[in-house]
Design a protein around this motif. Structure first.
Motif, PDB file in Angstrom:
ATOM      1  N   LEU A  84     -37.952  75.930 164.949  1.00  0.00           N
ATOM      2  CA  LEU A  84     -38.684  76.857 164.080  1.00  0.00           C
ATOM      3  C   LEU A  84     -39.154  76.149 162.809  1.00  0.00           C
ATOM      4  CD1 LEU A  84     -39.548  79.806 163.519  1.00  0.00           C
ATOM      5  CD2 LEU A  84     -37.304  80.152 162.455  1.00  0.00           C
ATOM      6  N   LYS A  85     -38.291  75.320 162.243  1.00  0.00           N
ATOM      7  CA  LYS A  85     -38.634  74.602 161.017  1.00  0.00           C
ATOM      8  C   LYS A  85     -39.794  73.640 161.230  1.00  0.00           C
ATOM      9  CE  LYS A  85     -36.765  71.315 157.647  1.00  0.00           C
ATOM     10  NZ  LYS A  85     -35.620  70.439 157.290  1.00  0.00           N
ATOM     11  N   SER A  86     -39.872  73.065 162.445  1.00  0.00           N
ATOM     12  CA  SER A  86     -40.906  72.056 162.704  1.00  0.00           C
ATOM     13  C   SER A  86     -42.276  72.658 162.975  1.00  0.00           C
ATOM     14  CB  SER A  86     -40.493  71.189 163.895  1.00  0.00           C
ATOM     15  OG  SER A  86     -40.458  71.954 165.089  1.00  0.00           O
ATOM     16  N   LYS A  87     -42.334  73.980 163.183  1.00  0.00           N
ATOM     17  CA  LYS A  87     -43.638  74.623 163.496  1.00  0.00           C
ATOM     18  C   LYS A  87     -44.428  74.893 162.227  1.00  0.00           C
ATOM     19  CE  LYS A  87     -42.295  76.740 167.870  1.00  0.00           C
ATOM     20  NZ  LYS A  87     -42.119  78.002 168.647  1.00  0.00           N
ATOM     21  N   THR A 108     -24.420  69.902 154.813  1.00  0.00           N
ATOM     22  CA  THR A 108     -25.662  70.663 154.617  1.00  0.00           C
ATOM     23  C   THR A 108     -25.475  72.114 155.024  1.00  0.00           C
ATOM     24  OG1 THR A 108     -26.899  68.646 155.129  1.00  0.00           O
ATOM     25  CG2 THR A 108     -28.114  70.736 155.153  1.00  0.00           C
ATOM     26  N   LEU A 156     -33.272  76.707 165.493  1.00  0.00           N
ATOM     27  CA  LEU A 156     -33.666  76.765 164.081  1.00  0.00           C
ATOM     28  C   LEU A 156     -34.476  75.535 163.686  1.00  0.00           C
ATOM     29  CD1 LEU A 156     -30.443  78.128 162.316  1.00  0.00           C
ATOM     30  CD2 LEU A 156     -32.661  79.266 162.486  1.00  0.00           C
ATOM     31  N   LEU A 157     -34.092  74.385 164.213  1.00  0.00           N
ATOM     32  CA  LEU A 157     -34.830  73.164 163.907  1.00  0.00           C
ATOM     33  C   LEU A 157     -36.227  73.196 164.520  1.00  0.00           C
ATOM     34  CD1 LEU A 157     -31.945  70.563 164.429  1.00  0.00           C
ATOM     35  CD2 LEU A 157     -32.884  71.393 162.265  1.00  0.00           C
TER      36      LEU A 157
END
Length: 378
Positions: free
Chosen positions: A375-378, A339, A372-373
């Protein structure tokens, strides 16, 4: 969030277990509630013994053997699993490239003799099977040292034993395998490796692996000529040419000698992934993280991250890879199931500094991935 962390070792910097722990440390800084399952891996090189012993709840056995250079004596280990029926030996113990300082690396002198002594020690324990991880050797001796340790008579044209190391290959005139320890014929030999190089030629042990082990261009020519002589003399002895068999060039040509002795090649990474039940672990994970010292176009050819990528893709799980350094063209890896791919180098430094700071750099990179993960979950 559940992570499966399954890296290889970062050569000369950290073991696979230390790498997995460093990645976990970084992730937990960013994601304190994350669940991490650590599955350190190997492909037949460094870490093979530790991986299999841990997976099978086996035991480590201490040995005192010759090291790769003349006069070296080292304390090493091999593993016993399957209730003592199977021994696990790494070439990257007694014949370990990291045992030789860079300025002293000389494959004309380096020998695989100590690995042969470990095989003898395992046979003395009555094992029925020996798994030998091929990788990380200091020697380019075609397995001459192993044969000598096991009792083979490799003689020059005066009937005298040839010297150990790559220098002895060109002096071999006759080979007598009838004097090898008879217990070896009663044990199954499994060679764990994903290297498909032959012993000879442009993709052979001397030309591909010699420079990695300190060989100068002149030494490579000498080693290749010696390998040709050794293979020719062995052909006379056993009536078969093993020099072009895939994998005969593995570990500086150790694959050649062990194939002659009846060894059977198996994919190192497949062996490790099966032993650690990696596929089942990935099925229950949200994300998989792997890594190794360098990720480039060669990674797809039997390296640990490639094996992990195959399983992650089958399970439809995202896979992140972290390398000490990255090659230029990674497009094929994305197609395989990677990924994202990151380098953990922070700045231009000397090689010694980079190796020493490997765990800290790996933790920092894993922490940034975790952020980063978040941030993605917010």
């Amino acid at each position: 969030m559940k992570f499966v962390i399954a890296p290889d070792s970062f050569k000369e910097s950290m073991t696979a277990l230390v790498a997995a722990q460093a990645i976990q440390t970084g992730l937990l800084r960013a994601l304190p509630t994350a669940q991490c399952q650590l599955i350190p891996l190997a492909d037949g090189g460094e870490g093979t013994v530790a991986t299999l012993v841990h997976a099978h709840q086996g035991e480590m056995v201490l040995t005192l053997t010759a090291g790769p250079l003349p006069g070296q004596t080292i304390q090493g280990t091999y593993g016993l699993i399957d209730n003592g029926e199977t021994a696990v030996i790494e070439v990257a113990v007694a014949d370990d490239l990291t045992l030789v300082p860079r300025q002293q690396r000389d494959p004309l002198l380096a020998s695989s003799y100590g690995t042969g002594q470990q095989i003898l020690a395992a046979l003395a324990r009555g094992v029925q099977r020996i798994i030998i991880g091929l990788g990380g050797s200091a020697s380019v001796d075609g397995g001459l040292g192993i044969l000598q340790a096991l009792g083979a008579r490799c003689l020059d044209d005066q009937g005298q034993p040839v010297p150990a190391g790559g220098q002895g290959l060109s002096q071999v005139a006759t080979i007598d395998l009838s004097t090898i320890d008879p217990r070896l014929s009663q044990a199954e030999l499994i060679l764990a490796s994903d290297v498909t190089n032959p012993l000879l030629g442009p993709h052979g042990a001397a030309k591909v692996f010699g420079p990695q082990k300190g060989a100068t261009p002149k030494m490579v020519v000498t080693l290749e000529a010696g390998m040709k002589n050794f293979a020719r003399r062995m052909n006379v002895t056993v009536g078969r040419d093993f020099s072009q068999v895939a994998g005969s060039g593995a570990a500086g040509g150790i694959g050649f000698a062990l194939l002659v002795l009846g060894g059977q090649l198996q994919s190192g990474i497949e062996l490790m992934m099966a032993a650690t039940n990696l596929s089942q672990a990935i099925q229950t994970a949200d994300m998989v993280i792997t890594g190794e010292g360098r990720i480039d176009g060669q990674t797809s050819f039997g390296k640990v991250p490639a094996g992990v990528a195959r399983l992650a893709k089958q399970a439809h799980k995202p896979l992140i890879a972290i390398g000490g350094s990255l090659g230029d063209d990674l497009s094929a890896l994305y197609d395989m199931g990677f990924t994202a791919i990151f380098s953990c180098l922070s700045s231009v430094k000397s090689l010694d500094q980079v190796l020493a700071q490997g765990p800290a750099n790996l933790s920092r990179t894993a922490e940034n991935i975790g952020r980063l993960l978040v941030l993605k979950s917010k």
